[in-house]
Enzyme design. Structure first.
Site, short mmCIF file in Angstrom:
data_model
loop_
_atom_site.label_atom_id
_atom_site.label_comp_id
_atom_site.label_asym_id
_atom_site.label_seq_id
_atom_site.Cartn_x
_atom_site.Cartn_y
_atom_site.Cartn_z
N GLY A 100 2.15 1.34 -48.76
CA GLY A 100 1.94 2.40 -47.78
C GLY A 100 3.13 3.33 -47.72
O GLY A 100 4.20 3.05 -48.26
N GLY A 102 4.86 6.34 -44.85
CA GLY A 102 4.79 7.00 -43.55
C GLY A 102 6.03 7.82 -43.30
O GLY A 102 6.91 7.95 -44.17
N GLY A 103 6.12 8.40 -42.09
CA GLY A 103 7.27 9.20 -41.74
C GLY A 103 8.55 8.40 -41.66
O GLY A 103 9.65 8.92 -41.83
N PHE A 104 8.43 7.10 -41.39
CA PHE A 104 9.59 6.23 -41.29
C PHE A 104 10.12 5.86 -42.67
O PHE A 104 11.31 5.76 -42.89
CB PHE A 104 9.19 4.97 -40.52
N GLY A 105 9.22 5.68 -43.62
CA GLY A 105 9.60 5.27 -44.97
C GLY A 105 8.45 4.55 -45.65
O GLY A 105 7.31 4.57 -45.18
N VAL A 107 6.25 1.31 -47.13
CA VAL A 107 5.85 -0.03 -46.69
C VAL A 107 5.62 -0.88 -47.93
O VAL A 107 4.88 -0.48 -48.84
CB VAL A 107 4.58 0.02 -45.82
N LYS A 121 8.25 -2.51 -43.57
CA LYS A 121 8.46 -1.07 -43.49
C LYS A 121 9.95 -0.80 -43.49
O LYS A 121 10.67 -1.17 -42.56
CB LYS A 121 7.80 -0.49 -42.24
N ASP A 218 0.90 9.36 -31.29
CA ASP A 218 0.66 9.66 -32.70
C ASP A 218 -0.55 8.86 -33.20
O ASP A 218 -0.49 8.20 -34.24
CB ASP A 218 1.89 9.34 -33.54
#
Length: 266
Positions: A100, A102-105, A107, A121, A218
């Site tokens: 995966g 996402g905006g965090f980084g 996965v 994550k 979100d």
């Protein structure tokens, strides 16, 4: 000469019936009062049942984070397992498989020592979400628990390395199914409705089962994950905000957050 002695032939006066309406009205009034009381009791019982069905039995008290020192691990106040960065590398087999983004980084797929499959994550240095969002998500998932919210198993706060370890959701994100990336499975309308209902139950828990209430901010299909049984769980709590005051009617922020296309127009 039967009538010669005064009023002996005058027919006797009938007794007054003025009390008859009273005798009839009293039972009617009593019956009406009893019926009214029964109606009030039924209404109160239904209202009580409705309020119990909305508010979970076990209310979660959540202390919203304000500011933390990322070098002081005690500020996280987590009961979950803490991993070192070296342990994260072993769990993910040196970050071999990405499942995966996402905006965090990214996965990554991983396995614990006991064989449990997990999702890791890892915060990217170029991530738009910083340390504060990481701490918010870690603090949130450490204190709230619901069947329709993803479960955090542990975390890593090792120098510049930040990571969160979640339960593994084998069917990935909802948006992958809706956009046809899972060609072998197509969600039926019954499955879609159930996923929507389960997602709503997770949000209802945040809004009504936590004290103070929590706003996700979100909600989108990429943040709704599915397990092997296609059961929905909400993920990614980095933008979560607490509904701090009982007399607040809305949550306002100094900046617009969320994902374009999913942000409510108002």
């Amino acid at each position: 000469e039967l009538c010669s002695n005064g009023n002996s032939c005058v027919p006797p006066k009938k007794k007054s019936n003025s009390m008859v309406p009273v005798y009839v009205a009293i039972p009617i009034v009593v019956v009406l009062v009893i019926l009214l009381l029964l109606v009030l009791l039924i209404c109160m019982r239904r209202r009580r049942q409705a309020s119990n069905s909305i508010k979970p039995q076990n209310e979660t008290r959540f202390t919203p984070p304000h500011s933390w020192d990322r070098n002081r691990d005690s500020s996280l106040q987590l009961n979950n397992q803490r991993f070192t960065y070296e342990e994260i590398m072993v769990i993910t087999n040196n970050f071999q498989r990405v499942i995966g983004q996402g905006g965090f980084g990214k996965v990554y797929d991983g396995f614990l020592e006991n064989g449990t499959q997990v999702a890791v994550k890892l915060r990217s240095e170029s991530s738009a979400q910083g340390v504060q969002e990481f701490l918010v998500e870690a603090q949130t998932l450490a204190k709230i628990h619901h069947k329709n919210l993803v479960t955090m198993i542990g975390y890593c706060n090792d120098r510049e390395h930040l990571a969160l370890v979640y339960e593994y959701m084998s069917e990935g994100a909802l948006h992958e199914h809706l956009r046809g990336r899972h060609y072998d499975t197509t969600l039926t309308w019954a499955q879609r409705l159930r996923i929507a209902q389960e997602s709503a139950q997770g949000l209802e828990y945040l809004h009504k089962g936590c004290n103070p209430p929590l706003i996700h901010r979100d909600v989108k299909t990429s943040n709704i994950l599915l397990n092997a049984n296609l059961e929905a769980k909400i993920a990614d709590f980095g933008l979560l905000k607490a509904f701090n005051y009982d007399d607040d009617t809305h949550v306002s922020t100094a900046r617009l957050v969320g994902t374009h296309g999913y942000i409510a127009p108002e």
